[in-house]
Design a protein around this motif. Sequence first.
Motif, short mmCIF file in Angstrom:
data_model
loop_
_atom_site.label_atom_id
_atom_site.label_comp_id
_atom_site.label_asym_id
_atom_site.label_seq_id
_atom_site.Cartn_x
_atom_site.Cartn_y
_atom_site.Cartn_z
N GLY A 137 0.81 -1.21 0.00
CA GLY A 137 0.00 0.00 0.00
C GLY A 137 0.84 1.26 0.00
N VAL A 298 -4.91 -2.56 2.53
CA VAL A 298 -4.06 -2.07 1.44
C VAL A 298 -4.76 -0.94 0.70
CG1 VAL A 298 -3.03 -2.65 -0.80
CG2 VAL A 298 -2.79 -4.22 1.14
N ALA A 299 -6.04 -1.14 0.38
CA ALA A 299 -6.78 -0.11 -0.35
C ALA A 299 -6.83 1.20 0.45
CB ALA A 299 -8.19 -0.60 -0.65
N THR A 301 -4.69 2.14 2.76
CA THR A 301 -3.33 2.67 2.84
C THR A 301 -2.95 3.37 1.55
OG1 THR A 301 -2.67 0.93 4.40
CG2 THR A 301 -0.90 2.05 3.20
N VAL A 302 -3.32 2.79 0.41
CA VAL A 302 -3.03 3.44 -0.87
C VAL A 302 -3.56 4.87 -0.86
CG1 VAL A 302 -3.62 3.49 -3.34
CG2 VAL A 302 -2.85 1.36 -2.28
#
Length: 421
Positions: A137, A298-299, A301-302
């Motif tokens: 991420g 992850v999404a 964090t991106v």
Amino acid sequence: MLDKSPYEPLNAATLTRRLGGMPELTRRLGPAAHWQVREVGDGNLNLVFIVESPKGAAVAKQALPYARCVGESWPMSLERAFFEYHALVRLGARDPGRLPEVYAFDQSQALIVMEYLAPHVILRKSLVEGVVLPELGGHLGRYLARSLFRGSDFAMDTAHRKADLALFAGNGELCGISEDLIFTDPFRASPRNRVTAGLEGDAAAARADRDLKVAAAALKRRFATSAETLLHGDFHTGSVMVTDRDSRVIDPEFAFYGPMGFDIGSLLGNLMMAFFAQSGYRADHAACIAYQDWILDVAETVWWVFAAEFARLWKSGRNGILGLRELFEDVGHEIGARSVLTDLMEEVWRDTLGFAGIEMHRRILGLAHILEFEAIANEGLRAECERRALAMGRVLMLRARTLRGPREVSALARTMAERPL
């Protein structure tokens, strides 16, 4: 000096002859007599070769004069290799080390030779296998911020920006493919569409959904008319290669100047589809939920890393056409500059959600499907996972103005994954 002979699709033998006289490659790989070449391309458009020797390795990618996934009935220009080469160079300079290094470009053969990424694997495969990548991420969030900011009017002067915009305007053929395959075909009866057995009714419902088609039309207008920055143009989990400590971005042949939220939304839409696909091949419920939670993390964090890095660049590197320091910081109006940034980020967030939702529709109802769903052996179970993803995608498209942040989106995804169909 490159041979200027007429274009021909290469194979293992002819590729060696083609590249063997290029000093920039023999320096890296040694004499061509010691090379081993194998064709590994499994994508939709191109030939891809791995060239190995005792001294090193490289990847050679050659455009074909047609779409490989369809055949010669869909002719395509070889110029896409030219645009991919220029995108690799520009995007690579904007986030050094995040794209493969380019070793050579043979324009007459539509051939790019570049760094061989090993032991990297395609991110899609890691998501199917349930691999946890602790730094993913952060890597992708920073890449998005750096590439999107540094390719925009906020960072580029007029001469370079206009010249770059004019250059990539030539990539019209691939933009046209995106305009049709992403924004139009999923919402009409197109012979190119492929639908999983059991989803025929869902496809018909999308074609009849006035609100959904209005949202798709607005997103298509945004895609076609908003030249905010140089985009990768096809940024999904098949365009990223990973190890547990490294993430690399590949295949920017669809590069063009468009809205910032398109690249971010394409990636997040693919992560959302990977989230919904997990129940199709993880029988252990607890393990499935844990990995789904990681994907959502992850999404999130991106987005948060993107926003933080973009704000840092906004503060330190805003020296382009839209720098506007003379209106704000230079006269003590820093609050005004922060207001401009806030408005921009709200717009990018709305675009991100809309483009994520439409990416989910086109990957399920259109031509180009994804490994994450196709790895589900049970077609009925696959249809169920895809149906949940379509429901999520519709909400993202229709509620882009009301969903306030990544955590709210994650909570919605969890609800969609659990609700009865």
